[in-house]
Motif scaffolding. Structure first.
Motif, PDB file in Angstrom:
ATOM      1  N   SER A 127       0.865  -0.719  -0.244  1.00  0.00           N
ATOM      2  CA  SER A 127       0.275  -0.199   0.271  1.00  0.00           C
ATOM      3  C   SER A 127       1.309   1.123   0.003  1.00  0.00           C
ATOM      4  N   VAL A 128       1.748   1.024   0.559  1.00  0.00           N
ATOM      5  CA  VAL A 128       2.568   2.602   0.781  1.00  0.00           C
ATOM      6  C   VAL A 128       3.708   2.325  -0.262  1.00  0.00           C
ATOM      7  N   SER A 129       3.968   1.297  -1.651  1.00  0.00           N
ATOM      8  CA  SER A 129       4.281   2.265  -2.750  1.00  0.00           C
ATOM      9  C   SER A 129       3.181   2.188  -3.407  1.00  0.00           C
ATOM     10  N   ILE A 130       2.236   1.915  -3.117  1.00  0.00           N
ATOM     11  CA  ILE A 130       1.065   2.396  -4.248  1.00  0.00           C
ATOM     12  C   ILE A 130       0.689   4.345  -3.752  1.00  0.00           C
ATOM     13  N   TRP A 131       0.680   4.693  -2.481  1.00  0.00           N
ATOM     14  CA  TRP A 131       0.698   6.052  -2.165  1.00  0.00           C
ATOM     15  C   TRP A 131       1.561   6.601  -2.882  1.00  0.00           C
ATOM     16  N   LYS A 132       3.475   5.695  -2.723  1.00  0.00           N
ATOM     17  CA  LYS A 132       4.095   6.470  -3.486  1.00  0.00           C
ATOM     18  C   LYS A 132       4.283   7.448  -4.693  1.00  0.00           C
ATOM     19  N   LEU A 133       3.209   6.103  -5.364  1.00  0.00           N
ATOM     20  CA  LEU A 133       3.499   6.389  -6.896  1.00  0.00           C
ATOM     21  C   LEU A 133       2.417   7.423  -6.696  1.00  0.00           C
ATOM     22  N   MET A 134       0.788   7.852  -5.819  1.00  0.00           N
ATOM     23  CA  MET A 134       0.312   8.189  -6.224  1.00  0.00           C
ATOM     24  C   MET A 134       0.692  10.147  -6.098  1.00  0.00           C
ATOM     25  N   PHE A 135       1.572  10.177  -5.087  1.00  0.00           N
ATOM     26  CA  PHE A 135       2.084  11.138  -4.678  1.00  0.00           C
ATOM     27  C   PHE A 135       3.394  11.541  -5.504  1.00  0.00           C
ATOM     28  N   ASN A 136       3.797  10.874  -6.522  1.00  0.00           N
ATOM     29  CA  ASN A 136       5.269  11.220  -7.149  1.00  0.00           C
ATOM     30  C   ASN A 136       4.634  12.354  -7.876  1.00  0.00           C
ATOM     31  N   GLN A 137       5.815  13.685  -8.245  1.00  0.00           N
ATOM     32  CA  GLN A 137       6.059  14.901  -8.298  1.00  0.00           C
ATOM     33  C   GLN A 137       5.560  14.500 -10.226  1.00  0.00           C
ATOM     34  N   GLN A 155       2.064  24.733 -10.383  1.00  0.00           N
ATOM     35  CA  GLN A 155       2.907  23.693 -10.740  1.00  0.00           C
ATOM     36  C   GLN A 155       2.484  22.530  -9.214  1.00  0.00           C
ATOM     37  N   PRO A 156       3.500  21.349 -10.074  1.00  0.00           N
ATOM     38  CA  PRO A 156       3.104  19.675  -9.644  1.00  0.00           C
ATOM     39  C   PRO A 156       3.727  19.724  -8.381  1.00  0.00           C
ATOM     40  N   ILE A 157       2.625  19.901  -7.138  1.00  0.00           N
ATOM     41  CA  ILE A 157       3.328  19.967  -5.875  1.00  0.00           C
ATOM     42  C   ILE A 157       4.664  18.860  -5.469  1.00  0.00           C
ATOM     43  N   ASP A 158       5.357  18.790  -4.872  1.00  0.00           N
ATOM     44  CA  ASP A 158       6.546  18.008  -4.152  1.00  0.00           C
ATOM     45  C   ASP A 158       6.419  17.553  -3.009  1.00  0.00           C
ATOM     46  N   PHE A 159       5.675  15.940  -2.509  1.00  0.00           N
ATOM     47  CA  PHE A 159       4.617  15.675  -1.014  1.00  0.00           C
ATOM     48  C   PHE A 159       6.514  15.674  -0.210  1.00  0.00           C
TER      49      PHE A 159
ATOM     50  N   PHE B 226       6.351  17.793 -17.106  1.00  0.00           N
ATOM     51  CA  PHE B 226       7.644  17.774 -18.217  1.00  0.00           C
ATOM     52  C   PHE B 226       8.666  18.321 -17.047  1.00  0.00           C
ATOM     53  N   SER B 227       9.588  17.283 -16.805  1.00  0.00           N
ATOM     54  CA  SER B 227      10.904  18.127 -16.860  1.00  0.00           C
ATOM     55  C   SER B 227      12.577  17.717 -17.353  1.00  0.00           C
ATOM     56  N   GLY B 228      13.108  18.251 -17.812  1.00  0.00           N
ATOM     57  CA  GLY B 228      14.503  18.246 -18.102  1.00  0.00           C
ATOM     58  C   GLY B 228      15.033  17.451 -18.076  1.00  0.00           C
ATOM     59  N   TYR B 229      15.497  16.896 -16.645  1.00  0.00           N
ATOM     60  CA  TYR B 229      16.386  15.670 -16.389  1.00  0.00           C
ATOM     61  C   TYR B 229      15.959  15.343 -15.331  1.00  0.00           C
ATOM     62  N   VAL B 230      15.842  14.224 -15.532  1.00  0.00           N
ATOM     63  CA  VAL B 230      16.056  12.832 -14.421  1.00  0.00           C
ATOM     64  C   VAL B 230      16.980  12.532 -13.674  1.00  0.00           C
ATOM     65  N   PHE B 231      17.050  11.531 -12.738  1.00  0.00           N
ATOM     66  CA  PHE B 231      18.174  11.295 -12.435  1.00  0.00           C
ATOM     67  C   PHE B 231      17.687   9.989 -10.985  1.00  0.00           C
ATOM     68  N   GLN B 232      19.335  10.187 -10.795  1.00  0.00           N
ATOM     69  CA  GLN B 232      18.474   8.941  -8.997  1.00  0.00           C
ATOM     70  C   GLN B 232      19.507   9.722  -7.908  1.00  0.00           C
ATOM     71  N   GLY B 233      17.878  10.356  -6.983  1.00  0.00           N
ATOM     72  CA  GLY B 233      17.996  11.151  -5.665  1.00  0.00           C
ATOM     73  C   GLY B 233      18.157  10.851  -5.109  1.00  0.00           C
ATOM     74  N   PRO B 284      12.592  17.545 -11.192  1.00  0.00           N
ATOM     75  CA  PRO B 284      11.165  18.045 -10.311  1.00  0.00           C
ATOM     76  C   PRO B 284      12.859  18.072  -9.137  1.00  0.00           C
ATOM     77  N   SER B 285      11.211  18.636  -8.239  1.00  0.00           N
ATOM     78  CA  SER B 285      11.777  18.551  -6.500  1.00  0.00           C
ATOM     79  C   SER B 285      11.774  17.075  -6.248  1.00  0.00           C
ATOM     80  N   GLY B 286      10.903  16.582  -6.298  1.00  0.00           N
ATOM     81  CA  GLY B 286      10.525  15.239  -5.783  1.00  0.00           C
ATOM     82  C   GLY B 286      11.666  14.069  -6.587  1.00  0.00           C
ATOM     83  N   VAL B 287      12.659  15.041  -7.197  1.00  0.00           N
ATOM     84  CA  VAL B 287      13.870  13.764  -7.918  1.00  0.00           C
ATOM     85  C   VAL B 287      14.569  13.282  -6.712  1.00  0.00           C
ATOM     86  N   THR B 288      14.433  13.659  -5.502  1.00  0.00           N
ATOM     87  CA  THR B 288      15.301  13.770  -4.059  1.00  0.00           C
ATOM     88  C   THR B 288      14.624  12.369  -3.507  1.00  0.00           C
TER      89      THR B 288
END
Lengths: 299, 457
Positions: A127-137, A155-159, B226-233, B284-288
């Motif tokens: 379930s947490v992996s699914i949440w991680k997908l749903m939260f993805n930026q 802008q897409p939010i970074d959760f 869309f974002s320019g660059y993605v990597f393993q952060g 994306p800041s989520g790349v971290t």
């Protein structure tokens, strides 16, 4: 058991006590093997510099002295306590509301009660992996809804980016996952409250809100205590939600993750055991706190 | 409220207390005692793909037949097509030589695999006879492994990339023989580069930043994700690899060089500052929180212009949204004097347990498993990059793995510090992850250097 045979005296009480001990003896024996032995070994190991594949020497309190100055351990303790306070508080409030709602008679109540358990029944990692997908930026469903569909965000939010955002996201997942468990425990408690008390209060003219705070909540306290103790223990040991979402990120390393990291990744069994012991003591403090509060309220 | 008192005098409250404390102790002890030790006894054989061609003939069959009837217990990769191709090789070897191969699939996570094998070896177990060793672990395991010098011929040793032999040579003992590799690569969208007027992939990180900025500005109007660059952060081993590539390409060393912590230098700081500047701009800041999987998904969904990943990501050419629209290039160089492309070297080697009861049979199995024929077979059928230039140059291997045609400058992670590598890598990826999320680079590098010095001693 409530029917006392005539002429029975203290002898019966002694007999019953003996029987009680006999009945719990197997449980105690199993507990000693699966709980006491590992716990004692862990405490012993915490006084050594045991490493996997290496040697082990008695080093007294050195591990604990190191812990005092270990910034990573302090950070792990804080985020664990913050997570615990936040989730247990929210889960308790939501749990009471859900339990009271489910205690009312309405069509489909049985189905609702069963459905309630679904989040709790799914394996955490999944379930947490699914949440991680749903939260993805970049491709998560929440950002798709907020940005593209509902236009609530620019802008897409970074959760997960900041520590606070990460803590809130992870807490939201935990609340989703375990509120049903709390609600179910409380529901059982609600059902043990006799209806005549409620009816008497109603006849005396107490409204639903008054009845809730004057009767339901106080009578629910034992069940609430059990739920809080269980949830607090669970939350203080949290590992999976954080680990799946953030891996070994420094500012979201909980106490359990820090233990795992030291023992498994670094092979530092001695130091990891010392952290385990401190975590265990911390949990004991919380439990004592609850039990103490409850005892005071009972006076 | 009424407390129900039991005959033995334990009240309900105290009973809860006892129970709760007992429970807490149990669970904690479970956590403190050997959590997550990767066994290596799970599953096996379930994943063999039906369409796999026959494995190559056993070139050393004559020598190996002498040990017919012996059983060799061997680690094999735990999942995916890699498991299937390796099992196919084991079957072939069994059929031709009569040596029994008992396979033990490894856990998916390399640190779990390491923890499992390390415990067995430290306990002096005779099995597994043959072990798979991640390139970051030979120094930590060297003491438990058989010296392969003298057992393999010099000609056989010379077949491998010299730097891979170097990584596996500890105190002039060859403790493991390179099996397959993997290097960091730059994936780029050919259609988008054309659309925005770029004729070639970026040569430097600065160029990549400029190109990604321009492409993202244009594409974001239609696709907000869309974002320019993605990597393993994410904070894990993968970020150590990414950071190593940035720093080394800026001529900033490899964190620890010649057992001396080298990370606190202006080039390394410049590289890390550039990476920090990407977050929230071209990445994306989520790349971290991204690992290989998330980067792979974002690029595969058409949401990124550039991606850093290993060779396996070429599978996006089959049935993804970007199939036929991307190509692979060497990672950019740092725009400084002495800057050049740098690719973190990943990969695995095969080793023999020093306590093995049948080392001769084990060496013959190792010889076949790592033979040019077997490496070519695994390159074509399970996308494993050969550890030998001769195999990488084969036409059928180059067709299967087009990225092999390009230059790489492999850079090894600072594994020479041995058993403490995991701790060092954790220091590195946690520090860099914090920088990516906005913490100060200079002070972060200083603290990282201090922590690493504490480990190197």
């Amino acid at each position: 058991m409530s029917v006392r045979p005539p002429g029975a005296g203290p002898k019966l009480a002694t007999r019953q006590a003996r029987l009680a001990w006999l009945l719990i003896a197997p449980t105690l024996a199993v507990t000693a093997v699966v709980a006491l032995y590992p716990a004692v070994t862990t405490v012993y190991r915490s006084f050594t510099d045991d490493t996997f594949g290496g040697t082990s020497h008695w080093i007294g309190l050195d591990n604990y002295a190191t812990l005092l100055h270990d910034a990573a351990f302090r950070s792990a303790t804080w985020i664990t306590i913050e997570f615990t306070a936040l989730t247990v508080a929210v889960e308790a409030v939501l749990g009471v509301i859900l339990a009271v709602a489910l205690n009312q008679a309405f069509a489909g109540r049985g189905a609702m009660r069963a459905l309630l358990l679904v989040p709790f029944a799914i394996i955490n990692v999944i379930s947490v992996s699914i949440w991680k997908l749903m939260f993805n930026q970049s491709y998560g469903v929440f950002n798709d809804l907020l940005v593209d569909k509902l236009h609530l965000a620019d802008q897409p939010i970074d959760f997960f980016g900041t520590r606070t955002a990460a803590l809130l996201s992870v807490s939201a997942i935990d609340v989703w996952k375990t509120t049903p468990f709390v609600a179910l425990l409380l529901l059982a408690g609600l059902q043990s409250i006799p209806a005549d008390v409620q009816e008497a209060a109603q006849v005396d003219g107490a409204g639903p809100i008054r009845r809730f705070f004057a009767i339901t909540l106080p009578l629910l306290r034992p069940a609430l205590l059990v739920a809080l103790v269980f949830r607090t223990l669970d939350a203080l040991r949290v590992f999976d939600v954080f680990y799946v979402l953030f891996g070994a990120r420094a500012d979201t390393t909980t106490m359990s993750i820090y233990i795992e990291q030291n023992i498994v990744d670094f092979g530092k069994a001695g130091y990891g055991s010392a952290i385990s012991v401190v975590t265990m003591l911390l949990i004991a403090v919380f439990v004592a706190l609850y039990v103490g509060l409850n005892a005071r309220a009972n006076k | 409220m009424n407390e129900m008192v039991r005959p033995d005098g334990i009240g309900r409250r105290s009973f809860i207390r006892l129970g709760a404390v007992g429970l807490g102790a149990t669970l904690l002890a479970a956590c403190g005692d050997g959590n997550g030790i990767g066994g290596g006894t799970t599953g096996g054989g379930g994943a063999s793909a039906p369409a796999l061609p026959a494995a190559p003939a056993v070139s050393n069959a004559a020598a190996a037949k002498k040990y017919s009837g012996t059983t060799v217990v061997t680690d094999i990769p735990g999942f995916g097509t890699e498991l299937a191709t390796t099992e196919q090789l084991a079957k072939q070897f069994e059929a031709e030589t009569g040596v029994k191969i008992k396979t033990v699939p490894l856990p998916k996570s390399t640190s779990d695999a390491y923890a499992g094998d390390q415990r067995l070896l430290a306990a002096g177990q005779a099995t597994p006879d043959v072990l798979l060793v991640d390139l970051i672990y030979p120094p930590a395991l060297a003491g438990y492994l058989l010296d392969l010098k003298g057992r393999l011929t010099e000609a056989e040793v010379a077949l491998s990339y010299p730097n891979l032999i170097g990584v596996n040579t500890i105190d002039s003992r060859l403790v493991a023989y390179p099996w397959y590799g993997g290097f960091g690569r730059l994936y780029y969208r050919t259609d988008l580069l054309r659309k925005y007027g770029f004729s070639a992939p970026p040569k430097t990180w600065t160029e990549l930043t400029d190109m990604a900025t321009k492409i993202q500005a244009g594409e974001k109007a239609a696709n907000k994700a869309f974002s320019g660059y993605v990597f393993q952060g994410n904070a894990y081993e993968g970020l150590t690899c990414n950071a190593l590539e940035w720093v080394a390409s800026y001529n900033g060393g490899t964190f620890i060089d010649d057992r001396t912590v080298s990370i606190d230098n202006p080039n390394a700081i410049a590289a890390l500052k550039l990476a920090q500047s990407w977050i929230g701009k071209i990445a994306p800041s989520g790349v971290t929180t991204f690992t290989e999987d998330e980067a792979h998904s974002a690029f595969g969904a058409g949401n990124a212009a550039f991606m850093r990943n290993w060779e396996y990501a070429q599978d996006l050419d089959k049935g993804s949204a970007v199939a036929g629209k991307f190509a692979v290039a060497p990672l950019p160089a740092g725009a400084v004097a002495g800057g050049k492309t740098a690719a973190a070297a990943g990969g695995w080697a095969v080793a023999v347990n020093k306590n093995s009861k049948s080392p001769d049979a084990a060496v013959e199995w190792l010889r076949y498993l790592t033979s040019p024929g077997a490496q070519a077979y695994r390159a074509v059928n399970s996308a494993d990059v050969p550890a030998q230039p001769g195999v990488a140059a084969l036409p059928e291997v180059q067709t299967a793995l087009p990225a092999l045609k390009q230059e790489v400058n492999p850079v090894a992670r600072p594994t020479q510090i041995g058993g403490k590598y995991n701790e060092a890598s954790t220091v590195i990826f946690q520090a860099v992850n914090a920088m990516l999320r906005g913490s100060n680079v200079e002070s972060g590098v200083r603290k990282m250097a201090g922590d690493l010095r504490g480990l190197v001693g």
